[in-house]
Design an enzyme around this catalytic site. Structure first.
Site, PDB file in Angstrom:
ATOM      1  N   HIS A  15      -0.006  34.056 124.429  1.00 35.87           N
ATOM      2  CA  HIS A  15      -1.156  34.947 124.332  1.00 35.87           C
ATOM      3  C   HIS A  15      -0.700  36.259 123.723  1.00 35.87           C
ATOM      4  CE1 HIS A  15      -5.030  36.616 125.274  1.00 35.87           C
ATOM      5  NE2 HIS A  15      -4.451  37.642 125.870  1.00 35.87           N
ATOM      6  N   ALA A  16      -1.536  36.885 122.947  1.00 41.30           N
ATOM      7  CA  ALA A  16      -1.325  38.205 122.361  1.00 41.30           C
ATOM      8  C   ALA A  16       0.005  38.316 121.612  1.00 41.30           C
ATOM      9  CB  ALA A  16      -1.483  39.282 123.429  1.00 41.30           C
TER      10      ALA A  16
END
Length: 99
Positions: A15-16
């Site tokens: 994620h991210a």
């Protein structure tokens, strides 16, 4: 076609920031690379949005595949990236940043 299975080490999963670092390295690999959850549909590993849509949490295995000249070396590099906590200070740099 070369294939590897690796466990995602980043505490936040893919994620991210970890997804962005991984996708940048995949884009710089020089061969087409896909990533999938085991049994799931593969997505373009060079697309940060596609990588994030997989929703891979910390500790889950993913399957990487690449095809073409340099596929083995590309997967070796990407396995090393995913086996590292990409939110740590020791994370590998994004492609083009001294990698």
């Amino acid at each position: 076609m070369a294939q590897r299975t690796v466990t995602v080490a980043s505490k936040v999963g893919l994620h991210a920031r970890p997804a962005a670092i991984f996708a940048q390295r995949a884009a710089a690999a020089g061969v087409p690379v896909t990533i999938a959850r085991p049994g799931g549909a593969p997505v373009d590993a060079a697309s940060v949005l596609m990588v994030m849509t997989l929703g891979v949490p910390h500790g889950e295995d993913v399957v990487l595949e690449a095809d073409g000249d340099g596929a083995e070396a590309a997967l070796d590099d990407l396995v090393a990236v995913l086996a590292t906590d990409l939110d740590s200070e020791d994370a590998p740099p994004p492609a083009g940043a001294g990698a």
